[in-house]
Design a protein around this motif. Structure first.
Motif, PDB file in Angstrom:
ATOM      1  N   PRO A 137      18.393  59.175 -20.228  1.00 46.82           N
ATOM      2  CA  PRO A 137      18.911  58.604 -18.986  1.00 46.82           C
ATOM      3  C   PRO A 137      20.426  58.446 -18.973  1.00 46.82           C
ATOM      4  O   PRO A 137      20.985  57.949 -18.000  1.00 46.82           O
ATOM      5  CB  PRO A 137      18.218  57.241 -18.920  1.00 46.82           C
ATOM      6  CG  PRO A 137      18.120  56.827 -20.349  1.00 46.82           C
ATOM      7  CD  PRO A 137      17.852  58.116 -21.111  1.00 46.82           C
ATOM      8  N   ASP A 138      21.085  58.894 -20.050  1.00 50.64           N
ATOM      9  CA  ASP A 138      22.544  58.740 -20.120  1.00 50.64           C
ATOM     10  C   ASP A 138      23.262  59.532 -19.035  1.00 50.64           C
ATOM     11  O   ASP A 138      24.317  59.105 -18.551  1.00 50.64           O
ATOM     12  CB  ASP A 138      23.053  59.134 -21.503  1.00 50.64           C
ATOM     13  CG  ASP A 138      22.562  58.191 -22.595  1.00 50.64           C
ATOM     14  OD1 ASP A 138      22.353  57.001 -22.293  1.00 50.64           O
ATOM     15  OD2 ASP A 138      22.378  58.641 -23.736  1.00 50.64           O
ATOM     16  N   LEU A 139      22.715  60.687 -18.646  1.00 54.30           N
ATOM     17  CA  LEU A 139      23.322  61.456 -17.553  1.00 54.30           C
ATOM     18  C   LEU A 139      23.376  60.621 -16.276  1.00 54.30           C
ATOM     19  O   LEU A 139      24.408  60.571 -15.603  1.00 54.30           O
ATOM     20  CB  LEU A 139      22.527  62.741 -17.294  1.00 54.30           C
ATOM     21  CG  LEU A 139      22.837  63.944 -18.166  1.00 54.30           C
ATOM     22  CD1 LEU A 139      21.822  65.047 -17.918  1.00 54.30           C
ATOM     23  CD2 LEU A 139      24.243  64.449 -17.919  1.00 54.30           C
ATOM     24  N   THR A 140      22.280  59.978 -15.963  1.00 57.65           N
ATOM     25  CA  THR A 140      22.233  59.143 -14.760  1.00 57.65           C
ATOM     26  C   THR A 140      23.201  57.970 -14.882  1.00 57.65           C
ATOM     27  O   THR A 140      23.952  57.661 -13.950  1.00 57.65           O
ATOM     28  CB  THR A 140      20.806  58.636 -14.508  1.00 57.65           C
ATOM     29  OG1 THR A 140      19.978  59.760 -14.224  1.00 57.65           O
ATOM     30  CG2 THR A 140      20.752  57.665 -13.333  1.00 57.65           C
ATOM     31  N   ARG A 144      26.479  57.403 -12.537  1.00 63.79           N
ATOM     32  CA  ARG A 144      26.675  56.180 -11.751  1.00 63.79           C
ATOM     33  C   ARG A 144      28.008  55.521 -12.095  1.00 63.79           C
ATOM     34  O   ARG A 144      28.688  54.978 -11.209  1.00 63.79           O
ATOM     35  CB  ARG A 144      25.522  55.208 -11.998  1.00 63.79           C
ATOM     36  CG  ARG A 144      24.232  55.643 -11.332  1.00 63.79           C
ATOM     37  CD  ARG A 144      23.069  54.746 -11.690  1.00 63.79           C
ATOM     38  NE  ARG A 144      21.872  55.114 -10.935  1.00 63.79           N
ATOM     39  CZ  ARG A 144      20.674  54.629 -11.161  1.00 63.79           C
ATOM     40  NH1 ARG A 144      20.495  53.723 -12.131  1.00 63.79           N
ATOM     41  NH2 ARG A 144      19.642  55.017 -10.443  1.00 63.79           N
ATOM     42  N   LEU A 145      28.372  55.541 -13.361  1.00 65.74           N
ATOM     43  CA  LEU A 145      29.663  54.979 -13.763  1.00 65.74           C
ATOM     44  C   LEU A 145      30.807  55.727 -13.079  1.00 65.74           C
ATOM     45  O   LEU A 145      31.726  55.111 -12.531  1.00 65.74           O
ATOM     46  CB  LEU A 145      29.828  55.035 -15.284  1.00 65.74           C
ATOM     47  CG  LEU A 145      31.226  54.666 -15.789  1.00 65.74           C
ATOM     48  CD1 LEU A 145      31.512  53.192 -15.550  1.00 65.74           C
ATOM     49  CD2 LEU A 145      31.385  55.023 -17.250  1.00 65.74           C
ATOM     50  N   SER A 148      30.872  55.035  -9.233  1.00 68.08           N
ATOM     51  CA  SER A 148      31.350  53.691  -8.901  1.00 68.08           C
ATOM     52  C   SER A 148      32.839  53.539  -9.216  1.00 68.08           C
ATOM     53  O   SER A 148      33.567  52.878  -8.467  1.00 68.08           O
ATOM     54  CB  SER A 148      30.522  52.621  -9.613  1.00 68.08           C
ATOM     55  OG  SER A 148      30.573  52.775 -11.003  1.00 68.08           O
ATOM     56  N   THR A 149      33.308  54.164 -10.282  1.00 68.82           N
ATOM     57  CA  THR A 149      34.729  54.107 -10.617  1.00 68.82           C
ATOM     58  C   THR A 149      35.556  54.840  -9.565  1.00 68.82           C
ATOM     59  O   THR A 149      36.546  54.309  -9.053  1.00 68.82           O
ATOM     60  CB  THR A 149      34.987  54.714 -12.010  1.00 68.82           C
ATOM     61  OG1 THR A 149      34.225  53.989 -12.982  1.00 68.82           O
ATOM     62  CG2 THR A 149      36.457  54.642 -12.383  1.00 68.82           C
ATOM     63  N   PHE A 150      35.151  56.065  -9.247  1.00 68.12           N
ATOM     64  CA  PHE A 150      35.888  56.839  -8.243  1.00 68.12           C
ATOM     65  C   PHE A 150      35.877  56.109  -6.895  1.00 68.12           C
ATOM     66  O   PHE A 150      36.915  55.970  -6.249  1.00 68.12           O
ATOM     67  CB  PHE A 150      35.284  58.233  -8.050  1.00 68.12           C
ATOM     68  CG  PHE A 150      35.302  59.112  -9.262  1.00 68.12           C
ATOM     69  CD1 PHE A 150      36.090  58.838 -10.369  1.00 68.12           C
ATOM     70  CD2 PHE A 150      34.517  60.256  -9.305  1.00 68.12           C
ATOM     71  CE1 PHE A 150      36.090  59.667 -11.487  1.00 68.12           C
ATOM     72  CE2 PHE A 150      34.517  61.099 -10.407  1.00 68.12           C
ATOM     73  CZ  PHE A 150      35.302  60.799 -11.509  1.00 68.12           C
TER      74      PHE A 150
END
Length: 195
Positions: A137-140, A144-145, A148-150
């Motif tokens: 699940p690291d891709l997801t 998301r990180l 949300s950052t952009f």
């Protein structure tokens, strides 16, 4: 009688331009009718309602944005792809703030239909992140990180939220450097945590 030349595509493009000029929240069927000098009822043979109009703008913007990102990341990987992806994302948002706002609308599967924009968003993000050897699940989580950052950075930039004299572009570049380091050193899941 509907004015000749009006169709869903022309109305969507006009609404997208209006969104960039006055904000997505001010785009309505009535405002669009006034723009074309027709009565609201004239547009309902092409549009169901305001939600339909907003969905159409969101899908148009998503496809435009993904075209720009795909072109930017082509042939790149790792940090070069991350920077190209991020710069294309931010560039589109700053050039088309209303359209970008529309891309943030939550769409249902029936609204997306056969539009390629939302699907390509996931594919391009995951494709870029795979260079960092991430799997689910690291891709997801990483996707998301990044989103949300952009989005947070762009939202603050568009609203004038950065008051410090340091150049916003310099902070953006350093943020991308930091994201690259983080992605290269993505934390492993605690033992026993399910993927």
């Amino acid at each position: 009688m509907v004015r000749a030349g009006l169709n869903a595509d022309r109305l969507t493009r006009a609404a997208a331009e209006m969104a960039d000029e006055v904000g997505m929240d001010k785009v309505t069927v009535s405002a669009l009718a006034r723009h074309f000098g027709v009565k609201d009822a004239s547009l309902y043979s092409h549009l169901k309602n305001r939600r339909d109009l907003c969905v159409r703008v969101a899908l148009l913007a998503s496809e435009e944005m993904m075209d720009r990102i795909a072109e930017a990341v082509a042939g790149r990987s790792g940090k070069a792809a991350l920077v190209a992806f991020a710069n294309a994302y931010r560039g589109y948002a700053l050039e088309h703030p209303g359209r970008y706002a529309a891309t943030q609308i939550q769409l249902g599967p029936d609204e997306v239909g056969d539009s390629t924009g939302p699907r390509r968003s996931v594919e391009l993000t995951y494709g870029m992140l795979r260079a960092y050897d991430l799997t689910e699940p690291d891709l997801t989580d990483a996707g998301r990180l990044l989103r949300s950052t952009f989005h947070g950075y762009i939202h603050l930039e568009l609203s004038g939220g950065f008051g410090h004299p340091r150049a916003v572009q310099e902070s953006w570049s350093r943020s991308l450097d930091a994201l690259h380091v983080l992605l290269e050193n993505w934390p492993t899941r605690p033992e026993g945590e399910e993927a």
